[in-house]
Design a protein around this motif. Structure first.
Motif, PDB file in Angstrom:
ATOM      1  N   PRO A   1      -0.330 -64.338 -13.564  1.00  0.00           N
ATOM      2  CA  PRO A   1      -0.994 -65.647 -13.583  1.00  0.00           C
ATOM      3  C   PRO A   1      -1.924 -65.786 -14.787  1.00  0.00           C
ATOM      4  O   PRO A   1      -2.203 -64.820 -15.488  1.00  0.00           O
ATOM      5  N   THR A   2      -2.393 -66.998 -14.985  1.00  0.00           N
ATOM      6  CA  THR A   2      -3.446 -67.263 -15.967  1.00  0.00           C
ATOM      7  C   THR A   2      -4.525 -68.035 -15.234  1.00  0.00           C
ATOM      8  O   THR A   2      -4.208 -69.035 -14.597  1.00  0.00           O
ATOM      9  N   PRO A   3      -5.767 -67.617 -15.294  1.00  0.00           N
ATOM     10  CA  PRO A   3      -6.230 -66.367 -15.919  1.00  0.00           C
ATOM     11  C   PRO A   3      -5.826 -65.158 -15.077  1.00  0.00           C
ATOM     12  O   PRO A   3      -5.390 -65.291 -13.932  1.00  0.00           O
ATOM     13  N   ARG A   4      -5.962 -63.970 -15.699  1.00  0.00           N
ATOM     14  CA  ARG A   4      -5.638 -62.708 -15.037  1.00  0.00           C
ATOM     15  C   ARG A   4      -6.609 -61.651 -15.537  1.00  0.00           C
ATOM     16  O   ARG A   4      -7.259 -61.836 -16.568  1.00  0.00           O
ATOM     17  N   LEU A   5      -6.694 -60.553 -14.830  1.00  0.00           N
ATOM     18  CA  LEU A   5      -7.577 -59.472 -15.262  1.00  0.00           C
ATOM     19  C   LEU A   5      -7.043 -58.847 -16.553  1.00  0.00           C
ATOM     20  O   LEU A   5      -5.828 -58.759 -16.740  1.00  0.00           O
ATOM     21  N   PRO A   6      -7.942 -58.406 -17.436  1.00  0.00           N
ATOM     22  CA  PRO A   6      -7.482 -57.739 -18.655  1.00  0.00           C
ATOM     23  C   PRO A   6      -6.672 -56.497 -18.287  1.00  0.00           C
ATOM     24  O   PRO A   6      -6.970 -55.819 -17.305  1.00  0.00           O
ATOM     25  N   ALA A   7      -5.661 -56.225 -19.099  1.00  0.00           N
ATOM     26  CA  ALA A   7      -4.807 -55.058 -18.872  1.00  0.00           C
ATOM     27  C   ALA A   7      -4.668 -54.277 -20.167  1.00  0.00           C
ATOM     28  O   ALA A   7      -4.761 -54.844 -21.262  1.00  0.00           O
ATOM     29  N   GLU A   8      -4.450 -52.977 -20.031  1.00  0.00           N
ATOM     30  CA  GLU A   8      -4.247 -52.110 -21.195  1.00  0.00           C
ATOM     31  C   GLU A   8      -3.177 -51.078 -20.881  1.00  0.00           C
ATOM     32  O   GLU A   8      -2.955 -50.729 -19.713  1.00  0.00           O
ATOM     33  N   ILE A   9      -2.543 -50.584 -21.926  1.00  0.00           N
ATOM     34  CA  ILE A   9      -1.541 -49.536 -21.795  1.00  0.00           C
ATOM     35  C   ILE A   9      -2.271 -48.214 -21.618  1.00  0.00           C
ATOM     36  O   ILE A   9      -3.077 -47.830 -22.457  1.00  0.00           O
ATOM     37  N   THR A  10      -1.984 -47.528 -20.503  1.00  0.00           N
ATOM     38  CA  THR A  10      -2.630 -46.233 -20.249  1.00  0.00           C
ATOM     39  C   THR A  10      -1.714 -45.064 -20.572  1.00  0.00           C
ATOM     40  O   THR A  10      -2.178 -43.944 -20.728  1.00  0.00           O
ATOM     41  N   SER A  11      -0.415 -45.328 -20.656  1.00  0.00           N
ATOM     42  CA  SER A  11       0.560 -44.287 -20.999  1.00  0.00           C
ATOM     43  C   SER A  11       1.723 -44.951 -21.717  1.00  0.00           C
ATOM     44  O   SER A  11       2.141 -46.043 -21.343  1.00  0.00           O
ATOM     45  N   ARG A  12       2.242 -44.276 -22.725  1.00  0.00           N
ATOM     46  CA  ARG A  12       3.383 -44.824 -23.476  1.00  0.00           C
ATOM     47  C   ARG A  12       4.701 -44.179 -23.065  1.00  0.00           C
ATOM     48  O   ARG A  12       5.752 -44.768 -23.239  1.00  0.00           O
ATOM     49  N   HIS A  13       4.679 -42.965 -22.577  1.00  0.00           N
ATOM     50  CA  HIS A  13       5.915 -42.238 -22.205  1.00  0.00           C
ATOM     51  C   HIS A  13       5.732 -41.553 -20.873  1.00  0.00           C
ATOM     52  O   HIS A  13       5.194 -40.450 -20.852  1.00  0.00           O
ATOM     53  N   PRO A  14       6.099 -42.106 -19.748  1.00  0.00           N
ATOM     54  CA  PRO A  14       6.654 -43.461 -19.629  1.00  0.00           C
ATOM     55  C   PRO A  14       5.542 -44.494 -19.749  1.00  0.00           C
ATOM     56  O   PRO A  14       4.374 -44.194 -19.509  1.00  0.00           O
ATOM     57  N   VAL A  15       5.950 -45.705 -20.082  1.00  0.00           N
ATOM     58  CA  VAL A  15       4.953 -46.750 -20.264  1.00  0.00           C
ATOM     59  C   VAL A  15       4.298 -47.088 -18.924  1.00  0.00           C
ATOM     60  O   VAL A  15       4.960 -47.136 -17.890  1.00  0.00           O
ATOM     61  N   MET A  16       2.992 -47.275 -18.995  1.00  0.00           N
ATOM     62  CA  MET A  16       2.241 -47.719 -17.817  1.00  0.00           C
ATOM     63  C   MET A  16       1.138 -48.648 -18.294  1.00  0.00           C
ATOM     64  O   MET A  16       0.416 -48.331 -19.242  1.00  0.00           O
TER      65      MET A  16
END
Length: 165
Positions: free
Chosen positions: A50-65
């Motif tokens: 949705p918009t707005p939504r909580l900020p998100a960040e990549i915590t792992s690249r392999h596997p992506v999370m």
């Protein structure tokens, strides 16, 4: 005329996590819009967030999370949005993409480090990575000059050597 996939937030659409836009006012973008070459897309919205939504960040690249600031796993929505971006590029016949830098979806050079401490780390966002994996060049708003050159090269007819005529 080559089409360009462009982050919807650059076109004034309020699709960012904070409900705002990142309007990118540039004469070349306006010209491409007038020519009908811009294909707008927001992978996070397309992926079901949705918009707005909580900020998100990549915590792992392999596997992506990808997790939001409350620790909720939003990886499925990010992956789905990335898949839809590839489909959109193919459907529209776009040659490249202009995406929002530093975004966990769209960043093509760096994203935030997954600790929500405003620290950048090298690497692409989920959608940018998927587009690049499919051979689609991705540019950000700081690389418009390179994007303009890329498009011009795509549209310049090859010069035939005398022996090829």
């Amino acid at each position: 005329m080559k089409k360009i996939l462009v982050s919807a937030c650059f076109l004034g659409q309020k699709v960012r996590y904070d409900g705002q836009h990142s309007l990118l006012e540039h004469t070349q973008i306006k010209q491409w819009q007038e020519e009908g070459r811009i294909v707008h897309f927001c992978p996070e919205m397309a992926g079901g967030l949705p918009t707005p939504r909580l900020p998100a960040e990549i915590t792992s690249r392999h596997p992506v999370m990808v997790v939001n600031i409350e620790g909720e796993d939003v990886t499925p929505q990010f992956l789905h949005g990335a898949e839809l971006a590839v489909e959109k590029v193919k459907e529209a016949g776009a040659c490249c993409a202009l995406l929002k830098s530093r975004s966990p979806s769209c960043g093509n050079r760096e994203t935030y480090n997954g600790k929500f401490n405003d620290t950048l780390t090298p690497g692409s966002g989920v959608t940018a990575s998927e587009l690049q994996r499919h051979g689609i060049p991705v540019f950000n708003e700081r690389e418009i000059g390179q994007l303009i050159e890329f498009i011009a090269m795509q549209e310049t007819p090859e010069v035939l050597h005398p022996e090829e005529r």
